[in-house]
Write an enzyme that holds these catalytic residues in place. Structure first.
Site, PDB file in Angstrom:
ATOM      1  N   TYR A 102      38.277  33.139  34.526  1.00  0.00           N
ATOM      2  CA  TYR A 102      38.040  33.927  33.318  1.00  0.00           C
ATOM      3  C   TYR A 102      37.406  33.031  32.258  1.00  0.00           C
ATOM      4  O   TYR A 102      36.554  33.448  31.489  1.00  0.00           O
ATOM      5  CB  TYR A 102      39.367  34.505  32.811  1.00  0.00           C
ATOM      6  CG  TYR A 102      39.951  35.523  33.762  1.00  0.00           C
ATOM      7  CD1 TYR A 102      39.537  36.837  33.729  1.00  0.00           C
ATOM      8  CD2 TYR A 102      40.895  35.147  34.712  1.00  0.00           C
ATOM      9  CE1 TYR A 102      40.049  37.768  34.621  1.00  0.00           C
ATOM     10  CE2 TYR A 102      41.415  36.065  35.607  1.00  0.00           C
ATOM     11  CZ  TYR A 102      40.994  37.375  35.558  1.00  0.00           C
ATOM     12  OH  TYR A 102      41.495  38.284  36.449  1.00  0.00           O
ATOM     13  N   ASN A 125      36.272  47.478  34.024  1.00  0.00           N
ATOM     14  CA  ASN A 125      35.128  47.596  34.916  1.00  0.00           C
ATOM     15  C   ASN A 125      35.120  48.949  35.649  1.00  0.00           C
ATOM     16  O   ASN A 125      36.037  49.231  36.398  1.00  0.00           O
ATOM     17  CB  ASN A 125      35.169  46.447  35.922  1.00  0.00           C
ATOM     18  CG  ASN A 125      34.124  46.593  36.992  1.00  0.00           C
ATOM     19  OD1 ASN A 125      33.119  47.265  36.795  1.00  0.00           O
ATOM     20  ND2 ASN A 125      34.353  45.957  38.111  1.00  0.00           N
ATOM     21  N   CYS A 133      34.896  42.244  40.254  1.00  0.00           N
ATOM     22  CA  CYS A 133      35.925  41.796  39.326  1.00  0.00           C
ATOM     23  C   CYS A 133      37.019  41.055  40.093  1.00  0.00           C
ATOM     24  O   CYS A 133      37.753  40.271  39.528  1.00  0.00           O
ATOM     25  CB  CYS A 133      36.528  42.988  38.596  1.00  0.00           C
ATOM     26  SG  CYS A 133      36.840  44.397  39.647  1.00  0.00           S
ATOM     27  N   HIS A 134      37.103  41.305  41.390  1.00  0.00           N
ATOM     28  CA  HIS A 134      38.152  40.669  42.186  1.00  0.00           C
ATOM     29  C   HIS A 134      37.870  39.204  42.471  1.00  0.00           C
ATOM     30  O   HIS A 134      38.732  38.484  42.919  1.00  0.00           O
ATOM     31  CB  HIS A 134      38.324  41.428  43.499  1.00  0.00           C
ATOM     32  CG  HIS A 134      37.108  41.429  44.368  1.00  0.00           C
ATOM     33  ND1 HIS A 134      36.041  42.280  44.167  1.00  0.00           N
ATOM     34  CD2 HIS A 134      36.778  40.648  45.414  1.00  0.00           C
ATOM     35  CE1 HIS A 134      35.125  42.018  45.085  1.00  0.00           C
ATOM     36  NE2 HIS A 134      35.532  41.038  45.851  1.00  0.00           N
ATOM     37  N   GLU A 160      36.822  37.517  52.354  1.00  0.00           N
ATOM     38  CA  GLU A 160      35.648  36.718  52.020  1.00  0.00           C
ATOM     39  C   GLU A 160      35.893  35.241  52.283  1.00  0.00           C
ATOM     40  O   GLU A 160      35.054  34.404  51.980  1.00  0.00           O
ATOM     41  CB  GLU A 160      35.263  36.947  50.555  1.00  0.00           C
ATOM     42  CG  GLU A 160      34.845  38.396  50.289  1.00  0.00           C
ATOM     43  CD  GLU A 160      34.460  38.625  48.827  1.00  0.00           C
ATOM     44  OE1 GLU A 160      34.437  37.653  48.060  1.00  0.00           O
ATOM     45  OE2 GLU A 160      34.180  39.775  48.480  1.00  0.00           O
TER      46      GLU A 160
END
Length: 166
Positions: A102, A125, A133-134, A160
């Site tokens: 952030y 979002n 956003c994750h 991911e």
DNA sequence: ATCTTAACTGTGT
DNA sequence: ACACAGTTAAGAT
């Protein structure tokens, strides 16, 4: 209010997402609701323009859910405050498998102290997953929070190949 | 290493 | 004006 929005379901292995389109492009995306409200829409009533966008949305969404980087996105219409749009724009620059904090986002938009406000913008979002956003973690790789449900954030990051503390 | 506190900014009421 | 939020860094235990 004249709502020109068109909602279309996106069938994935994780359930039916709902994509919302404005005249400019994809304007919103919702996680699968527990009570799947899959409303059937006649293909003939959908403008070809939107059908094309939806095809891109479907493709991009499925790729991300599989942990891969989409090669193409549908046009996205972001509605929000200037601050939020700045944040969301930064989010889109984060590719699959990568993460930012952030604090880094705050610094990227020239307001290094607004770390907390960045969190707020992420929560607001309108298009989760496609606007990643994750992929925003707290400092020191700790997982922060997630409006759509913590399990999604964790699951997506894991797919991911991202390791988060806890 | 874990807990508590204080700083900071944007947004909604 | 006030309270809250998907934070953080620093200090105390």
């Amino acid at each position: 209010m004249k709502n020109e929005y068109i909602e279309l379901p996106v069938a994935t292995a994780d359930g039916h997402f709902v994509a919302r389109y404005s005249e400019k492009g994809l304007a919103g995306l919702s996680f699968p609701a527990a009570r799947a409200s899959a409303r059937a829409v006649k293909p003939a009533e959908i403008p070809s323009q939107i059908r094309a966008w939806h095809r891109a949305t479907e493709s991009a969404l499925k790729k991300i859910l599989a942990g891969n980087q989409p090669k193409e996105f549908p046009p996205i219409e972001l509605t929000g405050t200037d601050f939020q749009k700045s944040v969301w724009r930064q989010l889109q620059k984060i590719s699959a498998g990568k993460t930012k904090s952030y604090g880094e986002i705050a610094q990227a938009i020239g307001k290094p102290k607004a770390v907390r406000a960045v969190g707020g913008a992420c929560g607001a979002n309108p298009i989760p997953v496609l606007v990643p956003c994750h992929r925003v973690l707290a400092a020191n790789q700790k997982i922060g929070g997630f409006s759509g449900g913590m399990h999604w954030k964790r699951s997506l990051l894991t797919r991911e190949g991202v390791r988060v503390k806890d």
